[in-house]
Design an enzyme around this catalytic site. Structure first.
Site, mmCIF file in Angstrom:
data_model
loop_
_atom_site.group_PDB
_atom_site.id
_atom_site.type_symbol
_atom_site.label_atom_id
_atom_site.label_comp_id
_atom_site.label_asym_id
_atom_site.label_seq_id
_atom_site.Cartn_x
_atom_site.Cartn_y
_atom_site.Cartn_z
ATOM 1 N N ARG A 69 29.995 21.244 34.201
ATOM 2 C CA ARG A 69 30.332 20.145 35.109
ATOM 3 C C ARG A 69 31.842 20.111 35.368
ATOM 4 O O ARG A 69 32.633 20.393 34.462
ATOM 5 C CB ARG A 69 29.947 18.789 34.480
ATOM 6 N N ALA A 106 29.319 20.163 21.867
ATOM 7 C CA ALA A 106 30.640 20.792 21.860
ATOM 8 C C ALA A 106 30.580 22.161 22.524
ATOM 9 O O ALA A 106 29.567 22.859 22.454
ATOM 10 C CB ALA A 106 31.127 20.950 20.418
ATOM 11 N N GLY A 107 31.693 22.535 23.156
ATOM 12 C CA GLY A 107 31.849 23.895 23.674
ATOM 13 C C GLY A 107 33.279 24.294 23.383
ATOM 14 O O GLY A 107 34.193 23.753 23.990
ATOM 15 N N ASP A 158 37.628 18.753 24.819
ATOM 16 C CA ASP A 158 38.042 19.942 25.573
ATOM 17 C C ASP A 158 39.555 20.140 25.608
ATOM 18 O O ASP A 158 40.100 20.691 26.564
ATOM 19 C CB ASP A 158 37.496 19.881 27.024
ATOM 20 N N GLU A 159 40.227 19.714 24.577
ATOM 21 C CA GLU A 159 41.694 19.825 24.537
ATOM 22 C C GLU A 159 42.132 21.261 24.260
ATOM 23 O O GLU A 159 43.304 21.606 24.487
ATOM 24 C CB GLU A 159 42.268 18.906 23.441
ATOM 25 N N GLY A 184 39.072 24.937 19.982
ATOM 26 C CA GLY A 184 38.572 26.264 19.597
ATOM 27 C C GLY A 184 39.705 27.267 19.552
ATOM 28 O O GLY A 184 39.840 28.038 18.600
ATOM 29 N N GLN A 206 34.478 17.124 20.096
ATOM 30 C CA GLN A 206 34.757 16.035 21.030
ATOM 31 C C GLN A 206 36.221 15.587 20.896
ATOM 32 O O GLN A 206 37.068 16.401 20.621
ATOM 33 C CB GLN A 206 33.786 14.854 20.832
ATOM 34 N N LYS A 244 47.776 23.806 27.369
ATOM 35 C CA LYS A 244 47.649 23.990 28.812
ATOM 36 C C LYS A 244 48.902 23.574 29.593
ATOM 37 O O LYS A 244 48.794 23.084 30.718
ATOM 38 C CB LYS A 244 46.389 23.280 29.316
ATOM 39 N N THR A 275 36.167 27.137 23.203
ATOM 40 C CA THR A 275 36.445 28.447 23.796
ATOM 41 C C THR A 275 37.576 29.157 23.061
ATOM 42 O O THR A 275 38.601 28.543 22.756
ATOM 43 C CB THR A 275 36.858 28.273 25.278
HETATM 44 P P1 GDP Z 1 37.650 22.582 23.083
HETATM 45 O O1 GDP Z 1 36.306 21.970 23.318
HETATM 46 O O2 GDP Z 1 38.659 21.576 22.638
HETATM 47 O O3 GDP Z 1 37.605 23.776 22.170
HETATM 48 O O4 GDP Z 1 38.163 23.092 24.507
HETATM 49 P P2 GDP Z 1 37.285 23.882 25.599
HETATM 50 O O5 GDP Z 1 37.079 25.273 25.155
HETATM 51 O O6 GDP Z 1 36.081 23.109 25.989
HETATM 52 O O7 GDP Z 1 38.242 23.783 26.858
HETATM 53 C C1 GDP Z 1 39.520 24.282 26.852
HETATM 54 C C2 GDP Z 1 39.636 25.314 27.999
HETATM 55 O O8 GDP Z 1 40.989 25.598 28.232
HETATM 56 C C3 GDP Z 1 39.003 26.640 27.658
HETATM 57 O O9 GDP Z 1 38.534 27.244 28.836
HETATM 58 C C4 GDP Z 1 40.160 27.446 27.064
HETATM 59 O O10 GDP Z 1 40.004 28.844 27.199
HETATM 60 C C5 GDP Z 1 41.283 26.966 27.934
HETATM 61 N N1 GDP Z 1 42.596 26.920 27.309
HETATM 62 C C6 GDP Z 1 42.949 26.629 26.027
HETATM 63 N N2 GDP Z 1 44.298 26.598 25.908
HETATM 64 C C7 GDP Z 1 44.793 26.861 27.120
HETATM 65 C C8 GDP Z 1 46.118 26.948 27.652
HETATM 66 O O11 GDP Z 1 47.119 26.731 26.975
HETATM 67 N N3 GDP Z 1 46.239 27.230 28.984
HETATM 68 C C9 GDP Z 1 45.165 27.445 29.794
HETATM 69 N N4 GDP Z 1 45.369 27.714 31.065
HETATM 70 N N5 GDP Z 1 43.904 27.375 29.321
HETATM 71 C C10 GDP Z 1 43.731 27.081 28.017
HETATM 72 P P1 IMO Z 2 34.144 19.429 22.768
HETATM 73 O O1 IMO Z 2 33.948 19.569 21.275
HETATM 74 C C1 IMO Z 2 34.022 16.828 26.260
HETATM 75 C C2 IMO Z 2 30.918 13.743 26.334
HETATM 76 C C3 IMO Z 2 29.814 13.889 27.360
HETATM 77 C C4 IMO Z 2 29.472 12.421 27.575
HETATM 78 C C5 IMO Z 2 29.623 11.829 26.179
HETATM 79 C C6 IMO Z 2 28.330 11.748 25.381
HETATM 80 O O2 IMO Z 2 33.861 20.666 23.534
HETATM 81 O O3 IMO Z 2 35.484 18.832 23.066
HETATM 82 P P2 IMO Z 2 26.682 13.450 24.189
HETATM 83 O O4 IMO Z 2 26.141 14.778 24.641
HETATM 84 O O5 IMO Z 2 27.484 13.508 22.958
HETATM 85 O O6 IMO Z 2 25.625 12.397 24.161
HETATM 86 O O7 IMO Z 2 27.672 13.000 25.388
HETATM 87 O O8 IMO Z 2 30.528 12.659 25.499
HETATM 88 N N1 IMO Z 2 31.088 14.929 25.458
HETATM 89 C C7 IMO Z 2 32.111 15.782 25.563
HETATM 90 N N2 IMO Z 2 33.126 15.842 26.460
HETATM 91 N N3 IMO Z 2 33.963 17.713 25.241
HETATM 92 C C8 IMO Z 2 32.987 17.646 24.325
HETATM 93 O O9 IMO Z 2 32.983 18.400 23.192
HETATM 94 C C9 IMO Z 2 31.971 16.671 24.475
HETATM 95 N N4 IMO Z 2 30.849 16.345 23.786
HETATM 96 C C10 IMO Z 2 30.336 15.269 24.390
HETATM 97 O O10 IMO Z 2 30.285 14.490 28.540
HETATM 98 O O11 IMO Z 2 30.423 11.817 28.412
HETATM 99 MG MG MG Z 3 34.887 21.837 24.864
#
Ligand code: GDP
Ligand code: IMO
Ligand code: MG
Length: 426
Positions: free
Chosen positions: A302, A39-40, A13-14, A17, A223, A330, A42
């Site tokens: 979560r 993965a999710g 979640d860094e 996306g 991840q 961020k 954004t």
């Molecule tokens: P990913 O899994 O690495 O693609 O990251 P996620 O989408 O799960 O989580 C990143 C969250 O931070 C998302 O809600 C993005 O829209 C948001 N985001 C990304 N870059 C920034 C930023 O520079 N500032 C803020 N406030 N939010 C950001």
């Molecule tokens: P993105 O690509 C953050 C975490 C879960 C759990 C562990 C194992 O969006 O960064 P799994 O479903 O793989 O069996 O879960 O890994 N986890 C993530 N945490 N971002 C993700 O993906 C994750 N994918 C899995 O929360 O601790």
């Molecule tokens: Mg994510």
């Protein structure tokens, strides 16, 4: 041409996306190489937020091919739901999305097994996203899995049934776990039929031909490094190799063809799910970061655990991945702090550790912090790093010195436009 890689250096979640979407115009192909719908990712532009799970984050840009590589595990139902969500945007999906014949399929029983296994683990649960990731990769390495290429076989149903029978026998170990397979199977089979509308390819051939033809490829990690099955905080990890090496096995790209490795990290740190997190802040400050950063999972909703940046952890991730440039995400989330902290080393049993130790799960790791004066002003409207407050520039320089890798991007908001270029890489 060489394949560039973008991957997470923390616990996921860094902001992968967002940056993949920003970088896509520089590439011909965006490819996922591991993970699945856990993965999710954004992306935000023109006032709309999009969350992708299996589909690569280059999908919104014209003239770019998106490849789901062999290392990815696909749940056809979730994949279909993602495609349905894209419908209003009138993207010509078949011309911009292809999947590897060798990608493994997540069956409904994989998801059931994931859930049953987590319940059985009780307080030791991994905190899985419950998407069936672990059981699917177990079947892959156990040589029992079903792959995308199998769906075209006249023996597909027979193979499916044999695997389900095996899973049902495994589920007998969890007699108290109630599940209803019948209601999941119909939609799954329908989604398999829909999957046939996309082109399934020998992706390793496709990508190597593309490299030879001079096409530019970006591999999109899922991840993060600390969730890697080998190098993460095992067993609190995912079941794939999230590191640069995963690009080679997850796409069929030879190590000699890896180019830039872009490591991405938050200006602080988060983790979702169980497991060690040395710099976690459980009190008010952690709560403030969660609130300002809207730190709630893009896949599960979560709340994410929040803490300060951890330099030994980042150095470890940079080492494993061979990171050549960094994106700091961020930064704006720290806009309302007078001071921030950076963990410079740990103390364990009275001894100093400058690296991420093996037994982090079992010992008390005390992070030692350096206090840093923060910028304490709004950065979200910045469009150039030149206009950034001196304290933010100083934080970037401080991290570059500690991490010994240039920070080429500083992100100050979720939107495409809130992306500051720090140094131009040739
Ligand atoms: P990913 O899994 O690495 O693609 O990251 P996620 O989408 O799960 O989580 C990143 C969250 O931070 C998302 O809600 C993005 O829209 C948001 N985001 C990304 N870059 C920034 C930023 O520079 N500032 C803020 N406030 N939010 C950001
Ligand atoms: P993105 O690509 C953050 C975490 C879960 C759990 C562990 C194992 O969006 O960064 P799994 O479903 O793989 O069996 O879960 O890994 N986890 C993530 N945490 N971002 C993700 O993906 C994750 N994918 C899995 O929360 O601790
Ligand atoms: Mg994510």
């Amino acid at each position: 041409m060489k394949v560039d890689v973008l991957l997470g250096l923390q616990w996921g979640d860094e902001g992968k996306g967002k940056i993949v979407d920003v970088l896509t115009p520089k590439y011909d192909i965006i490819s996922r190489f591991q993970g699945g719908p856990n993965a999710g990712h954004t992306l935000e532009f023109e006032g709309t937020k999009h969350v992708l799970h299996t589909i690569p984050s280059g999908i919104f840009r014209d003239g770019v091919m998106n490849l789901v590589g062999n290392g990815v595990v696909i749940d056809p139902v979730i994949f279909q739901a993602e495609l349905v969500k894209l419908k209003p945007f009138n993207l010509d999906i078949p011309s911009r999305l292809i999947i590897s014949k060798k990608a493994h399929l997540i069956l409904p029983t994989h998801r059931i097994l994931d859930a049953a296994s987590e319940v059985a683990k009780g307080k030791n649960k991994i905190g899985s996203t419950l998407k069936g990731i672990g059981p699917t990769y177990m079947d892959k390495t156990g040589r029992n899995g079903l792959r995308v290429g199998d769906i075209y076989s006249p023996r597909f149903e027979e193979k499916y049934k044999a695997l389900v029978e095996k899973h049902e026998a495994m589920l007998k170990r969890f007699p108290d776990f109630v599940y209803n397979l019948d209601e999941l199977e119909g939609p799954w089979m329908e989604a398999i039929e829909k999957l046939k509308e996309l082109q399934a390819v020998d992706s390793e051939q496709y990508i190597n031909d593309a490299i030879k033809a001079g096409k530019k490829v970006l591999a999109e990690g899922a991840q993060g490094t600390m969730l890697d099955v080998d190098f993460g905080t095992y067993p609190f990890v995912t079941s794939s190799n999230t590191v640069t090496a995963g690009t080679c096995t997850g796409l069929g790209v030879p190590p000699t063809k890896i180019g830039n490795v872009i490591g991405i990290f938050k200006a602080y740190c988060t983790r979702v799910g169980s497991g060690p997190f040395p710099t976690e802040l459980e009190g008010e400050v952690g709560e403030k970061i969660r609130k300002e950063g809207f730190e709630f999972g893009a896949t599960t909703g979560r709340p994410r655990r929040c803490g300060w940046i951890d330099i030994p952890q980042l150095k470890y991730a940079i080492m494993i991945n061979g990171v050549s440039e960094l994106s700091m995400m961020k930064a704006d989330v720290l806009d309302n702090f007078e001071t921030i902290q950076a963990c410079t080393h740990y103390m364990i049993d009275g001894e100093r550790y400058d690296y991420f130790p093996y037994d982090v799960n079992d010992v008390e790791v005390i992070p030692v912090y350096e206090e840093i004066k923060a910028w304490n002003c709004d950065t979200t409207k910045l469009r150039s790093i030149d206009d950034a407050p001196a304290e933010l520039k100083a934080y970037v320089t401080y991290l570059e010195q500690k991490l010994e890798v240039p920070i080429t991007v500083v992100s100050v908001g979720p939107d495409r436009t809130q992306t500051l270029s720090n140094k131009v890489i040739a």
